[in-house]
Design a protein around this motif. Sequence first.
Motif, PDB file in Angstrom:
ATOM      1  N   PHE A 213       0.824  -1.203   0.000  1.00 41.36           N
ATOM      2  CA  PHE A 213       0.000   0.000   0.000  1.00 41.36           C
ATOM      3  C   PHE A 213       0.858   1.253   0.000  1.00 41.36           C
ATOM      4  CE2 PHE A 213      -2.240   3.380   2.304  1.00 41.36           C
ATOM      5  CZ  PHE A 213      -3.359   3.526   1.495  1.00 41.36           C
ATOM      6  N   VAL A 214       1.896   1.276   0.827  1.00 46.61           N
ATOM      7  CA  VAL A 214       2.783   2.443   0.891  1.00 46.61           C
ATOM      8  C   VAL A 214       3.503   2.646  -0.444  1.00 46.61           C
ATOM      9  CG1 VAL A 214       4.878   3.355   1.965  1.00 46.61           C
ATOM     10  CG2 VAL A 214       3.100   2.325   3.384  1.00 46.61           C
ATOM     11  N   LEU A 215       3.981   1.547  -1.052  1.00 50.97           N
ATOM     12  CA  LEU A 215       4.671   1.655  -2.335  1.00 50.97           C
ATOM     13  C   LEU A 215       3.764   2.232  -3.416  1.00 50.97           C
ATOM     14  CD1 LEU A 215       6.622  -1.746  -2.431  1.00 50.97           C
ATOM     15  CD2 LEU A 215       7.583   0.536  -2.081  1.00 50.97           C
ATOM     16  N   VAL A 221       5.222   3.812  -6.860  1.00 49.89           N
ATOM     17  CA  VAL A 221       6.019   2.788  -7.544  1.00 49.89           C
ATOM     18  C   VAL A 221       5.128   2.086  -8.570  1.00 49.89           C
ATOM     19  CG1 VAL A 221       7.349   0.652  -7.239  1.00 49.89           C
ATOM     20  CG2 VAL A 221       7.460   2.464  -5.512  1.00 49.89           C
ATOM     21  N   PRO A 222       5.598   1.894  -9.803  1.00 44.85           N
ATOM     22  CA  PRO A 222       4.787   1.191 -10.813  1.00 44.85           C
ATOM     23  C   PRO A 222       4.443  -0.223 -10.370  1.00 44.85           C
ATOM     24  CG  PRO A 222       6.661   2.297 -11.835  1.00 44.85           C
ATOM     25  CD  PRO A 222       6.872   2.376 -10.353  1.00 44.85           C
ATOM     26  N   MET A 223       3.397  -0.777 -10.964  1.00 43.99           N
ATOM     27  CA  MET A 223       2.911  -2.096 -10.566  1.00 43.99           C
ATOM     28  C   MET A 223       3.970  -3.171 -10.752  1.00 43.99           C
ATOM     29  SD  MET A 223       0.487  -3.648  -9.152  1.00 43.99           S
ATOM     30  CE  MET A 223      -0.710  -2.308  -9.179  1.00 43.99           C
ATOM     31  N   LEU A 224       4.772  -3.049 -11.821  1.00 41.86           N
ATOM     32  CA  LEU A 224       5.823  -4.042 -12.049  1.00 41.86           C
ATOM     33  C   LEU A 224       6.850  -4.003 -10.919  1.00 41.86           C
ATOM     34  CD1 LEU A 224       6.999  -6.188 -13.914  1.00 41.86           C
ATOM     35  CD2 LEU A 224       8.245  -4.383 -15.126  1.00 41.86           C
ATOM     36  N   GLY A 225       7.198  -2.804 -10.456  1.00 39.07           N
ATOM     37  CA  GLY A 225       8.140  -2.684  -9.350  1.00 39.07           C
ATOM     38  C   GLY A 225       7.589  -3.269  -8.070  1.00 39.07           C
TER      39      GLY A 225
END
Length: 257
Positions: A213-215, A221-225
Amino acid sequence: MEIGIGQIIAVTLFAVIAQYDGLNTGFGFAKPAVAGGIAGLLMGDMQTGLFVGGTLNLLSLGVGNFGGAVIPDYTSGAILGAAFAIMSGQGGEFGISLGIPVALLLTQLDILARFSNTFFQQKADKYANEGNIEMIERMNILGLIPWALSRAVPVAIGLYFGSDLVQMIVDNVPMWLMGGLKTAGGIIPALGIAILLKYLSIKKYVAYLFIGFVLAAYLNVPMLGISFVGLALAMLTFERRKETTVVFAGGGDNEDE
């Protein structure tokens, strides 16, 4: 965007392959995310296809047609939804809003395909009792025809008339309804995530949920990351459990000694 005959044939053939894969080989082509991505690739916009297919994939989580139960055909919905989104130029939300009713409507053809397939399978049972191996094989091959047609026909018709049909929808649907469809398309991912969370051990892994959630919410942060971070955490958890198992096993041996 106008669609060519070659693209119609390619996407229709892929719909048949995806249906066969879902019933037999299990390579993953029947997954809505994969189906939407490949349909988008064939249509020239893989990103939109992945967006439509991935969103519909969230709805299919935890749903299976066990025991012959009929469920929405999210695979074909992802294929046609991605195609309509790309042809209309209205974006992924528009494709999702069309893909869901398509998935629901195709349940009727799924029932028809299952019903038709029983004819060939009963024939196969008859030839099995007679020991006729050649006819058993032939009946099983012929049994694929209803399944193939149940997806090929609606996909081909939808793609062939899709450009004019989608343009007519875009031109005649009121703006308030179009906005509602796009809003619904934006809500669906949250619904899918909620369904997924219902089946996971949230209390046990709530720390990982907070990290994700924080990312996503604060660090953008992109979904891939985020996926790579999740994979790394899963690997660490697996290694930690493996080490704990080894220690317990070793401790037991030492005590015996």
